[in-house]
Design a protein around this motif. Structure first.
Motif, PDB file in Angstrom:
ATOM      1  N   ASN A 287     -13.796 -11.404  -5.779  1.00 21.67           N
ATOM      2  CA  ASN A 287     -13.742 -12.867  -5.740  1.00 21.67           C
ATOM      3  C   ASN A 287     -12.336 -13.412  -5.996  1.00 21.67           C
ATOM      4  O   ASN A 287     -12.167 -14.624  -6.147  1.00 21.67           O
ATOM      5  N   LEU A 288     -11.362 -12.543  -6.020  1.00 23.51           N
ATOM      6  CA  LEU A 288     -10.015 -12.985  -6.350  1.00 23.51           C
ATOM      7  C   LEU A 288      -9.469 -13.984  -5.323  1.00 23.51           C
ATOM      8  O   LEU A 288      -9.567 -13.778  -4.115  1.00 23.51           O
ATOM      9  N   VAL A 289      -8.874 -15.056  -5.854  1.00 18.61           N
ATOM     10  CA  VAL A 289      -8.164 -16.034  -5.037  1.00 18.61           C
ATOM     11  C   VAL A 289      -6.676 -16.025  -5.403  1.00 18.61           C
ATOM     12  O   VAL A 289      -5.819 -16.151  -4.540  1.00 18.61           O
ATOM     13  N   ASN A 290      -6.388 -15.851  -6.693  1.00 17.81           N
ATOM     14  CA  ASN A 290      -5.005 -15.838  -7.176  1.00 17.81           C
ATOM     15  C   ASN A 290      -4.745 -14.509  -7.873  1.00 17.81           C
ATOM     16  O   ASN A 290      -5.385 -14.191  -8.880  1.00 17.81           O
ATOM     17  N   LEU A 291      -3.799 -13.732  -7.360  1.00 16.65           N
ATOM     18  CA  LEU A 291      -3.452 -12.433  -7.930  1.00 16.65           C
ATOM     19  C   LEU A 291      -1.989 -12.454  -8.355  1.00 16.65           C
ATOM     20  O   LEU A 291      -1.095 -12.705  -7.552  1.00 16.65           O
ATOM     21  N   ASN A 292      -1.754 -12.187  -9.641  1.00 17.99           N
ATOM     22  CA  ASN A 292      -0.405 -12.227 -10.202  1.00 17.99           C
ATOM     23  C   ASN A 292      -0.038 -10.830 -10.694  1.00 17.99           C
ATOM     24  O   ASN A 292      -0.661 -10.302 -11.616  1.00 17.99           O
ATOM     25  N   LEU A 293       0.990 -10.240 -10.082  1.00 19.29           N
ATOM     26  CA  LEU A 293       1.473  -8.909 -10.459  1.00 19.29           C
ATOM     27  C   LEU A 293       2.959  -8.963 -10.810  1.00 19.29           C
ATOM     28  O   LEU A 293       3.710  -8.025 -10.545  1.00 19.29           O
ATOM     29  N   CYS A 294       3.395 -10.043 -11.421  1.00 23.38           N
ATOM     30  CA  CYS A 294       4.812 -10.267 -11.709  1.00 23.38           C
ATOM     31  C   CYS A 294       5.316  -9.352 -12.823  1.00 23.38           C
ATOM     32  O   CYS A 294       4.551  -8.892 -13.667  1.00 23.38           O
ATOM     33  N   GLY A 295       6.629  -9.133 -12.827  1.00 25.16           N
ATOM     34  CA  GLY A 295       7.270  -8.423 -13.931  1.00 25.16           C
ATOM     35  C   GLY A 295       6.903  -6.965 -14.030  1.00 25.16           C
ATOM     36  O   GLY A 295       6.891  -6.408 -15.132  1.00 25.16           O
ATOM     37  N   ASN A 296       6.627  -6.318 -12.905  1.00 28.00           N
ATOM     38  CA  ASN A 296       6.293  -4.889 -12.894  1.00 28.00           C
ATOM     39  C   ASN A 296       7.366  -4.109 -12.150  1.00 28.00           C
ATOM     40  O   ASN A 296       8.472  -4.619 -11.908  1.00 28.00           O
ATOM     41  N   TYR A 297       7.047  -2.871 -11.779  1.00 24.98           N
ATOM     42  CA  TYR A 297       8.008  -2.019 -11.083  1.00 24.98           C
ATOM     43  C   TYR A 297       7.482  -1.629  -9.697  1.00 24.98           C
ATOM     44  O   TYR A 297       7.715  -0.520  -9.219  1.00 24.98           O
ATOM     45  N   LEU A 298       6.812  -2.540  -9.045  1.00 25.45           N
ATOM     46  CA  LEU A 298       6.260  -2.266  -7.713  1.00 25.45           C
ATOM     47  C   LEU A 298       7.381  -2.257  -6.677  1.00 25.45           C
ATOM     48  O   LEU A 298       8.143  -3.215  -6.566  1.00 25.45           O
TER      49      LEU A 298
ATOM     50  N   PRO B  16      -7.719  -7.545  -2.236  1.00 21.59           N
ATOM     51  CA  PRO B  16      -8.974  -8.171  -1.778  1.00 21.59           C
ATOM     52  C   PRO B  16      -8.708  -9.206  -0.691  1.00 21.59           C
ATOM     53  O   PRO B  16      -7.751  -9.985  -0.785  1.00 21.59           O
ATOM     54  N   PRO B  17      -9.518  -9.236   0.355  1.00 19.43           N
ATOM     55  CA  PRO B  17      -9.247 -10.113   1.512  1.00 19.43           C
ATOM     56  C   PRO B  17      -9.312 -11.600   1.200  1.00 19.43           C
ATOM     57  O   PRO B  17      -8.804 -12.410   1.975  1.00 19.43           O
ATOM     58  N   GLY B  18      -9.930 -11.976   0.090  1.00 20.40           N
ATOM     59  CA  GLY B  18     -10.051 -13.399  -0.218  1.00 20.40           C
ATOM     60  C   GLY B  18      -8.858 -13.991  -0.940  1.00 20.40           C
ATOM     61  O   GLY B  18      -8.841 -15.202  -1.227  1.00 20.40           O
ATOM     62  N   VAL B  19      -7.846 -13.182  -1.245  1.00 23.80           N
ATOM     63  CA  VAL B  19      -6.689 -13.672  -1.990  1.00 23.80           C
ATOM     64  C   VAL B  19      -5.932 -14.702  -1.156  1.00 23.80           C
ATOM     65  O   VAL B  19      -5.594 -14.464  -0.001  1.00 23.80           O
ATOM     66  N   ARG B  20      -5.664 -15.852  -1.775  1.00 23.95           N
ATOM     67  CA  ARG B  20      -4.894 -16.917  -1.114  1.00 23.95           C
ATOM     68  C   ARG B  20      -3.482 -17.027  -1.691  1.00 23.95           C
ATOM     69  O   ARG B  20      -2.584 -17.514  -1.023  1.00 23.95           O
TER      70      ARG B  20
ATOM     71  N   SER C  30       3.726  -3.268   4.660  1.00 22.77           N
ATOM     72  CA  SER C  30       2.479  -3.862   4.179  1.00 22.77           C
ATOM     73  C   SER C  30       2.159  -5.204   4.792  1.00 22.77           C
ATOM     74  O   SER C  30       1.048  -5.707   4.632  1.00 22.77           O
ATOM     75  N   VAL C  31       3.106  -5.804   5.497  1.00 20.28           N
ATOM     76  CA  VAL C  31       2.917  -7.177   5.955  1.00 20.28           C
ATOM     77  C   VAL C  31       1.746  -7.318   6.918  1.00 20.28           C
ATOM     78  O   VAL C  31       1.054  -8.343   6.941  1.00 20.28           O
ATOM     79  N   GLU C  32       1.482  -6.295   7.702  1.00 21.89           N
ATOM     80  CA  GLU C  32       0.414  -6.372   8.693  1.00 21.89           C
ATOM     81  C   GLU C  32      -0.969  -6.402   8.044  1.00 21.89           C
ATOM     82  O   GLU C  32      -1.932  -6.887   8.650  1.00 21.89           O
ATOM     83  N   HIS C  33      -1.099  -5.890   6.813  1.00 24.55           N
ATOM     84  CA  HIS C  33      -2.412  -5.754   6.185  1.00 24.55           C
ATOM     85  C   HIS C  33      -2.640  -6.762   5.055  1.00 24.55           C
ATOM     86  O   HIS C  33      -3.649  -6.654   4.348  1.00 24.55           O
ATOM     87  N   LEU C  34      -1.732  -7.716   4.892  1.00 23.66           N
ATOM     88  CA  LEU C  34      -1.947  -8.740   3.881  1.00 23.66           C
ATOM     89  C   LEU C  34      -3.143  -9.607   4.263  1.00 23.66           C
ATOM     90  O   LEU C  34      -3.478  -9.719   5.450  1.00 23.66           O
ATOM     91  N   PRO C  35      -3.826 -10.226   3.289  1.00 28.58           N
ATOM     92  CA  PRO C  35      -4.992 -11.055   3.613  1.00 28.58           C
ATOM     93  C   PRO C  35      -4.663 -12.095   4.680  1.00 28.58           C
ATOM     94  O   PRO C  35      -3.635 -12.770   4.617  1.00 28.58           O
ATOM     95  N   TYR C  36      -5.565 -12.248   5.646  1.00 25.09           N
ATOM     96  CA  TYR C  36      -5.310 -13.125   6.787  1.00 25.09           C
ATOM     97  C   TYR C  36      -5.133 -14.579   6.359  1.00 25.09           C
ATOM     98  O   TYR C  36      -4.330 -15.316   6.943  1.00 25.09           O
ATOM     99  N   ASP C  37      -5.853 -15.015   5.345  1.00 27.92           N
ATOM    100  CA  ASP C  37      -5.807 -16.415   4.899  1.00 27.92           C
ATOM    101  C   ASP C  37      -4.824 -16.643   3.753  1.00 27.92           C
ATOM    102  O   ASP C  37      -4.926 -17.650   3.048  1.00 27.92           O
ATOM    103  N   LEU C  38      -3.895 -15.729   3.561  1.00 28.61           N
ATOM    104  CA  LEU C  38      -2.906 -15.877   2.494  1.00 28.61           C
ATOM    105  C   LEU C  38      -2.083 -17.144   2.722  1.00 28.61           C
ATOM    106  O   LEU C  38      -1.547 -17.374   3.810  1.00 28.61           O
ATOM    107  N   LEU C  39      -1.982 -17.973   1.672  1.00 30.45           N
ATOM    108  CA  LEU C  39      -1.250 -19.238   1.762  1.00 30.45           C
ATOM    109  C   LEU C  39       0.088 -19.186   1.020  1.00 30.45           C
ATOM    110  O   LEU C  39       1.047 -19.828   1.445  1.00 30.45           O
TER     111      LEU C  39
END
Length: 593
Positions: free
Chosen positions: A178-189, A198-202, A217-226
């Protein structure tokens, strides 16, 4: 019908005088440059607190031996440090009710009442895993089931797994459907596998990681990403082509504080995003070029926000605009002294001496001579390289008679402006060179309100990275009072100690002021700072969006308009303050619509 009046022909825009720029000299490093010279250039620079933290994180990101930390492990580590831990720990000796009634209130109370600001910031960072964490806990406590909390956590719409040393994603992230907002800041990615999001991430926030290329990775990002946030990563011009393949609905793109140097290729790519309405590029070298705002707004006509500033109709030009190539790779740095007020009145000098005030300004990153010096020489100073004076008897400690402290050097009449600081003059070493780091304003005579030429300093900057980095530093200003004696040969028949007076300069620093600069704002010509000695600190106050240049001061008595209080005259002329006050401005020349 009367004939229509002829329209006056439009005047061509004025030609801008630009020093010639050599393609090879912009960022060219010769083969015989000293190894590690760039580190020497940045050594000793007074960075702002935010920049110091960012540089520390970037240094960690560039380590080659970072331990692997997948998403699932990083999330569990964060949960163990949060208020969730006691309610999810099966081995805890306390029941859910005891955790709720005892430990949780004590933890929240201690943080609220006894933690300092730094402690509260850390507490909030640890306990920001999702919104309404206490609400989720309350529901589980009410039902008396820890499993409810685990299920509720996986059903949240907001998830923040920041500052956990995460290095890669794994399939555990897909459990949060059910994720809409995903925050992965301040890591070593270093890369993002779009298939694991998750496809529902905006909204996807990836600030302060070590991402240099999103092409895989750009091709597989969620389609409705805003929204996509990539601030404070390792992005350069090398892989910007991938931004043109971002999801169709992308509306907000944050690329701020990266190392993107060339603006035009980036704009060519971003033009392919039909729904882009907000763009952040501030903090990149390309964002300090003279044509940054005008070129960006022309090439992206649907943009509504640029660097968190709303784009107004007046910001765009109706006429077609083709920027000069040099306006996309250079700019002028301007330092302006709006005014210095209420400096203590100096004593009357002896005959033959000249007293002046000026401002010294340390900006080492913009000095091309210093850069070349550090590129090829190991010396820390040039003083030892300077030849000694021809007169062997002359020493730097020899003080001309006019500089000797005596009662004659002080005004005999009592003055309200008199200060003993002018008795602390020290002689200036004529052989000393400050590694090319110090620039001076023009010199003027004392006045209650001292105005300098505008701008006091203007530097042409073909190295946009150095210009960008300058706005990440704390610059130091010094208000200097000096007494200068020109060399003078007395008459031969006059036997006096004053007959032969060697040239020299004595000076004293009246104020040392530090200004923590901020990244330039394309809609503001400069950023302003106020300092006065009643602050009891050397740190100047940033004036926000206020314009100190429009303030007016008069040494004559200020007449208050009938019906107005004295506090209403701030926008008109006002009396100078009684304490020493300085107003400065820092900015870059930009092309306006």
């Amino acid at each position: 019908m009367p004939p229509k009046p002829k329209e006056a022909p439009k005047k061509p825009p004025p030609q801008v005088a630009r020093p010639p720029i050599s393609e090879s000299s912009l960022l060219y490093v010769p083969d015989d440059a000293i190894e590690g010279f760039q580190d020497r250039i940045e050594t000793g620079i007074d960075w702002t607190l935010i920049e110091s933290a960012a540089r520390h994180h970037r240094k960690l990101c560039k380590k080659a031996d970072l331990p692997t930390m997948p998403f699932s492990e990083a999330l569990q580590n964060k949960i163990k440090k949060s208020i969730f831990n006691g309610f999810l720990d099966e081995e805890s000796g306390l029941t859910l009710d005891q955790q709720w009634e005892l430990l949780l209130p004590i933890t929240l109370w201690d943080n609220d009442k006894f933690s300092n600001e730094e402690g509260k910031t850390c507490f909030n960072s640890i306990n920001c895993i999702t919104d309404d964490m206490v609400k989720l806990i309350k529901r589980a406590v009410k039902l008396g089931d820890r499993e409810v909390l685990r299920k509720e956590l996986k059903a949240v719409s907001v998830l923040r797994v920041n500052d956990t040393q995460m290095t890669e994603l794994d399939s555990g992230l897909l459990e949060y459907k059910n994720l809409v907002n995903l925050n992965l800041c301040g890591n070593y990615l270093s890369e993002i596998d779009g298939k694991l999001i998750p496809p529902g991430v905006r909204s996807l926030e990836l600030q302060a990681n070590r991402i240099s290329d999103i092409g895989l990775s750009v091709e597989h990002l969620p389609y409705d990403l805003l929204y996509l946030g990539l601030s404070r990563n390792l992005l350069k011009n090398d892989y910007i082509e991938a931004f043109g393949r971002l999801p169709f609905h992308i509306t907000v793109l944050d690329l701020s504080d990266n190392d993107i140097y060339d603006l035009e290729p980036l704009l060519d790519v971003l033009m392919r995003l039909p729904n882009l309405r907000a763009l952040l590029l501030v903090g990149n070298p390309c964002a300090v070029c003279a044509a940054y705002a005008r070129a960006t707004l022309m090439r992206l006509p649907h943009l509504k926000w640029l660097d968190c500033r709303e784009v107004l109709p007046t910001d765009r030009s109706a006429d077609p605009f083709e920027p000069h190539p040099d306006d996309l790779r250079s700019a002028y740095f301007n330092f302006t002294i709006f005014r210095i007020m209420s400096a203590p009145q100096p004593p009357k000098p002896e005959k033959g001496a000249v007293t002046t005030f000026h401002v010294e300004f340390e900006i080492p990153l913009l000095d091309s001579k210093r850069r070349n010096f550090l590129m090829f020489r190991n010396n820390e100073s040039l003083t030892e390289m300077m030849p000694p004076p021809e007169d062997e008897e002359y020493t730097t400690n020899k003080i001309p008679s006019l500089f000797i402290e005596s009662k004659s050097a002080v005004v005999t009449e009592a003055s309200p402006h008199e200060s003993d600081i002018y008795n602390r003059l020290t002689i200036k070493d004529s052989r000393e060179i400050f590694n090319f780091t110090t620039f001076e304003s023009n010199r003027i005579q004392w006045n209650k309100v001292m105005n300098f030429q505008e701008p006091a300093l203007r530097i042409f900057c073909p190295d946009l990275t150095a210009l960008r980095d300058t706005f990440r530093t704390v610059v130091t200003l010094k208000l200097i009072y000096s007494v200068t004696v020109a060399g003078k040969q007395g008459k031969l028949d006059k036997k006096s100690a004053h007959a032969i007076k060697p040239p020299g300069e004595q000076r004293v620093t009246l104020a040392t002021i530090k200004c923590a600069l901020r990244q330039p704002d394309w809609s503001q010509p400069s950023q302003h700072f106020h300092w006065d000695d009643s602050l009891e600190t050397d740190e100047a106050i940033h004036w926000g969006d206020g314009d100190l240049s429009v303030l007016q001061y008069s040494q004559a008595p200020v007449k208050v308009t009938k019906g107005k209080q004295e506090t209403d005259i701030g926008s008109s002329r006002q009396s100078p303050p009684e304490n020493l006050t300085c107003h400065f401005g820092f900015g870059i020349d930009t092309l306006k619509a």
